[in-house]
Design a protein around this motif. Structure first.
Motif, PDB file in Angstrom:
ATOM      1  N   LEU A  23       0.845  -1.199   0.000  1.00  0.00           N
ATOM      2  CA  LEU A  23       0.000   0.000   0.000  1.00  0.00           C
ATOM      3  C   LEU A  23       0.872   1.237   0.000  1.00  0.00           C
ATOM      4  CD1 LEU A  23      -2.397  -1.387   2.680  1.00  0.00           C
ATOM      5  CD2 LEU A  23      -3.059  -0.870   0.361  1.00  0.00           C
ATOM      6  N   HIS A  24       0.356   2.265  -0.638  1.00  0.00           N
ATOM      7  CA  HIS A  24       1.036   3.548  -0.761  1.00  0.00           C
ATOM      8  C   HIS A  24       0.890   4.324   0.543  1.00  0.00           C
ATOM      9  CE1 HIS A  24       2.784   6.572  -3.119  1.00  0.00           C
ATOM     10  NE2 HIS A  24       2.102   6.414  -4.215  1.00  0.00           N
TER      11      HIS A  24
ATOM     12  N   GLY B  22      -2.287 -12.021   6.831  1.00  0.00           N
ATOM     13  CA  GLY B  22      -2.428 -12.891   8.000  1.00  0.00           C
ATOM     14  C   GLY B  22      -1.461 -12.553   9.123  1.00  0.00           C
TER      15      GLY B  22
ATOM     16  N   PRO C  82      -0.083 -10.710  12.629  1.00  0.00           N
ATOM     17  CA  PRO C  82      -0.827 -10.466  13.874  1.00  0.00           C
ATOM     18  C   PRO C  82      -1.080  -9.000  14.166  1.00  0.00           C
ATOM     19  CG  PRO C  82       1.461 -10.973  14.358  1.00  0.00           C
ATOM     20  CD  PRO C  82       1.302 -11.144  12.888  1.00  0.00           C
ATOM     21  N   PHE C  83      -0.541  -8.088  13.365  1.00  0.00           N
ATOM     22  CA  PHE C  83      -0.655  -6.667  13.681  1.00  0.00           C
ATOM     23  C   PHE C  83      -2.018  -6.106  13.312  1.00  0.00           C
ATOM     24  CE2 PHE C  83       3.511  -6.674  14.941  1.00  0.00           C
ATOM     25  CZ  PHE C  83       4.364  -7.148  13.966  1.00  0.00           C
ATOM     26  N   PRO C  84      -2.373  -4.884  13.819  1.00  0.00           N
ATOM     27  CA  PRO C  84      -3.658  -4.280  13.430  1.00  0.00           C
ATOM     28  C   PRO C  84      -3.701  -4.018  11.936  1.00  0.00           C
ATOM     29  CG  PRO C  84      -2.440  -2.835  14.923  1.00  0.00           C
ATOM     30  CD  PRO C  84      -1.689  -4.112  14.855  1.00  0.00           C
ATOM     31  N   PRO C  85      -4.895  -4.141  11.315  1.00  0.00           N
ATOM     32  CA  PRO C  85      -4.981  -4.005   9.862  1.00  0.00           C
ATOM     33  C   PRO C  85      -4.785  -2.556   9.415  1.00  0.00           C
ATOM     34  CG  PRO C  85      -7.158  -4.199  10.789  1.00  0.00           C
ATOM     35  CD  PRO C  85      -6.212  -4.354  11.923  1.00  0.00           C
ATOM     36  N   LEU C  86      -4.199  -2.385   8.229  1.00  0.00           N
ATOM     37  CA  LEU C  86      -3.977  -1.044   7.691  1.00  0.00           C
ATOM     38  C   LEU C  86      -5.251  -0.468   7.090  1.00  0.00           C
ATOM     39  CD1 LEU C  86      -0.609  -1.765   5.963  1.00  0.00           C
ATOM     40  CD2 LEU C  86      -0.934  -0.204   7.838  1.00  0.00           C
ATOM     41  N   ILE C  87      -6.048  -1.329   6.451  1.00  0.00           N
ATOM     42  CA  ILE C  87      -7.326  -0.877   5.886  1.00  0.00           C
ATOM     43  C   ILE C  87      -8.425  -1.580   6.651  1.00  0.00           C
ATOM     44  CG2 ILE C  87      -8.744  -0.803   3.848  1.00  0.00           C
ATOM     45  CD1 ILE C  87      -6.385  -0.839   2.151  1.00  0.00           C
ATOM     46  N   VAL C  88      -9.338  -0.807   7.206  1.00  0.00           N
ATOM     47  CA  VAL C  88     -10.487  -1.396   7.902  1.00  0.00           C
ATOM     48  C   VAL C  88     -11.667  -1.315   6.937  1.00  0.00           C
ATOM     49  CG1 VAL C  88     -11.969  -1.240   9.911  1.00  0.00           C
ATOM     50  CG2 VAL C  88      -9.579  -0.576  10.082  1.00  0.00           C
TER      51      VAL C  88
ATOM     52  N   ARG D 258     -15.112  -0.809   5.751  1.00  0.00           N
ATOM     53  CA  ARG D 258     -16.299  -0.238   6.416  1.00  0.00           C
ATOM     54  C   ARG D 258     -17.540  -0.546   5.621  1.00  0.00           C
ATOM     55  NH1 ARG D 258     -16.506   5.502   8.896  1.00  0.00           N
ATOM     56  NH2 ARG D 258     -17.531   5.847   6.904  1.00  0.00           N
TER      57      ARG D 258
ATOM     58  N   HIS E 257      -5.282   7.492  -3.682  1.00  0.00           N
ATOM     59  CA  HIS E 257      -4.574   6.225  -3.839  1.00  0.00           C
ATOM     60  C   HIS E 257      -3.572   5.983  -2.708  1.00  0.00           C
ATOM     61  CE1 HIS E 257      -2.093   9.350  -5.487  1.00  0.00           C
ATOM     62  NE2 HIS E 257      -1.049   8.547  -5.510  1.00  0.00           N
ATOM     63  N   VAL E 258      -3.560   6.846  -1.687  1.00  0.00           N
ATOM     64  CA  VAL E 258      -2.580   6.777  -0.596  1.00  0.00           C
ATOM     65  C   VAL E 258      -3.337   6.556   0.710  1.00  0.00           C
ATOM     66  CG1 VAL E 258      -0.809   8.102   0.617  1.00  0.00           C
ATOM     67  CG2 VAL E 258      -1.045   8.336  -1.824  1.00  0.00           C
TER      68      VAL E 258
ATOM     69  N   VAL F 192      -1.819   3.303  13.526  1.00  0.00           N
ATOM     70  CA  VAL F 192      -1.522   1.868  13.396  1.00  0.00           C
ATOM     71  C   VAL F 192      -0.039   1.617  13.613  1.00  0.00           C
ATOM     72  CG1 VAL F 192      -1.474  -0.024  11.733  1.00  0.00           C
ATOM     73  CG2 VAL F 192      -3.463   1.424  11.883  1.00  0.00           C
TER      74      VAL F 192
ATOM     75  N   ILE G  31       3.440  -3.277  20.068  1.00  0.00           N
ATOM     76  CA  ILE G  31       3.346  -4.739  19.980  1.00  0.00           C
ATOM     77  C   ILE G  31       4.720  -5.339  19.758  1.00  0.00           C
ATOM     78  CG2 ILE G  31       2.419  -6.649  18.616  1.00  0.00           C
ATOM     79  CD1 ILE G  31      -0.035  -4.931  18.068  1.00  0.00           C
TER      80      ILE G  31
ATOM     81  N   THR H 114       1.665 -15.973  15.857  1.00  0.00           N
ATOM     82  CA  THR H 114       1.566 -15.029  16.982  1.00  0.00           C
ATOM     83  C   THR H 114       0.155 -14.453  17.028  1.00  0.00           C
ATOM     84  OG1 THR H 114       3.819 -14.446  16.454  1.00  0.00           O
ATOM     85  CG2 THR H 114       2.704 -13.046  18.019  1.00  0.00           C
TER      86      THR H 114
ATOM     87  N   PHE I  91      -9.170  -2.350  15.635  1.00  0.00           N
ATOM     88  CA  PHE I  91      -8.444  -3.608  15.589  1.00  0.00           C
ATOM     89  C   PHE I  91      -9.396  -4.681  16.091  1.00  0.00           C
ATOM     90  CE2 PHE I  91      -5.608  -6.770  15.343  1.00  0.00           C
ATOM     91  CZ  PHE I  91      -4.520  -6.849  16.205  1.00  0.00           C
TER      92      PHE I  91
END
Lengths: 163, 184
Positions: free
Chosen positions: A108-109, A128, A130-136, A138, B116-117, B126, B133, B152, B181
């Motif tokens: 992702l940019h 996959g 374990p970190f929080p997602p970059l795009i949620v 909605r 696009h960003v 995040v 973490i 993990t 999250f």
């Protein structure tokens, strides 16, 4: 119409020149692949992420063949400079991506780097992680007009079907 | 023995040179023979056969054409460019800064973002959480090069591992689970 090749013009050339030379480029990409397998999400210049993506996905494809495969083991030995990651690759990542046919990474940019060079940056991650997602993703709320109309239609159909 | 003889009057000498030059020029035009030695005047007394070349010819030929001559060939504007013409050139759309139409509002936080960003604010959020973490992972692993051979999972305050997270390594974070999250 240009019929001769001019060495200094690079229109249409697709292969990137990274680092100091071909060997340096491979070393650079090797470091990035190792970092990706270790941290599962890295923030790098966009061109390097683009180059590295193909190599990382092919490495995982080879890892899926199993660690008894001589070729896969030699490739993993070359591409991962930190040798404890070879175990992680074969035992964690190959298992995680076994059901998926391809595209194990997401690129992702990101807003340009804050430094003086304002470089075009990208974040590349293994799916996959374990970190929080970059795009949620909605979903639209139920209060929108279209959703209210659809809800009414469904209820009418249900009322007509029941008795 | 040759006797160097100079004519008594210098004016007579220069007159002789000019007359001879014209004569030679005319004769050469008339009879253009092959490479014949240049004629010299046949003098009655012993004297150098050839007159010394006129001094003025060589001095001019080697000189570079002076700036005074080449000024005639340099470009210069003929008329003053009027302010109307100047405005047309300066305000031509190709010279103005282009408007960007790919700027939008992020639906999560309301900051501006390019289409696009990723949104800068949401990504910074995040990134900060990922860093915390990773600190916890570092504490759990102890030293370098201790990558685990199992998956993990991150659990927040008051959450228990379900049966789906059985063989996995658990990382505890001492805060409430953030809304963005979701637990899968």
């Amino acid at each position: 119409m240009r019929l001769s090749v001019a060495a200094a013009i690079s229109h249409g050339r697709v292969y990137r020149h990274l680092g100091l030379g071909p060997r340096s480029r491979l070393d650079l990409l090797r470091n990035l692949v190792t970092a990706l397998v270790r941290h599962e999400r890295i923030e790098v210049p966009w061109a390097r992420a683009d180059e590295m993506r193909g190599y990382a996905e092919r490495l995982i494809d080879y890892a899926k063949l199993g660690d008894t495969n001589e070729r896969a083991m030699r490739l993993a030995n070359f591409w991962l400079t930190e040798k404890d990651l070879i175990h992680k690759l074969f035992k964690v990542l190959a298992v995680r991506f076994q059901p998926h046919p391809g595209s194990y990474t997401r690129m992702l940019h990101i807003p340009n780097r804050d430094d003086i060079d304002r470089a075009k940056m990208a974040v590349i991650e293994l799916k996959g992680n374990p970190f929080p997602p970059l795009i949620v993703p909605r979903r639209d709320t139920e209060k929108t007009l279209l959703n209210q109309l659809l809800k009414g239609y469904r209820e009418d159909a249900h009322r007509a079907a029941v008795p | 023995a040759l006797v160097m003889f100079f004519s008594p009057l210098p004016r007579l000498r220069s007159l002789l040179q000019r007359c001879w030059g014209q004569l030679e020029h005319g004769l050469l035009l008339g009879f253009s023979r092959g490479p014949s030695p240049p004629w010299g005047p046949a003098l009655a007394v012993q004297a150098p056969a050839l007159l010394p070349e006129p001094v003025s010819v060589t001095s001019e030929s080697n000189e570079v054409p002076s700036l005074f001559d080449s000024i005639l060939w340099m470009a210069a504007p003929k008329k003053r460019r009027t302010i109307e013409v100047n405005r047309c050139r300066r305000r031509n759309p190709s010279k103005l800064i282009k408007i960007k139409t790919n700027i939008d509002v992020c639906p999560e936080c309301g900051n501006l973002k390019q289409k696009h960003v990723l949104c800068g604010y949401c990504y910074a959020k995040v990134k900060a959480e990922t860093r915390l973490i990773r600190i916890e992972i570092g504490k759990k692993e102890g030293g370098p090069f201790n990558a685990p051979t199992v998956e993990t999972v991150v659990l927040y305050d008051g959450e228990k591992p379900t049966e789906k997270e059985e063989g996995k390594r658990i990382i505890e974070r001492a805060r409430k689970r953030p809304s963005w999250f979701a637990q899968d």
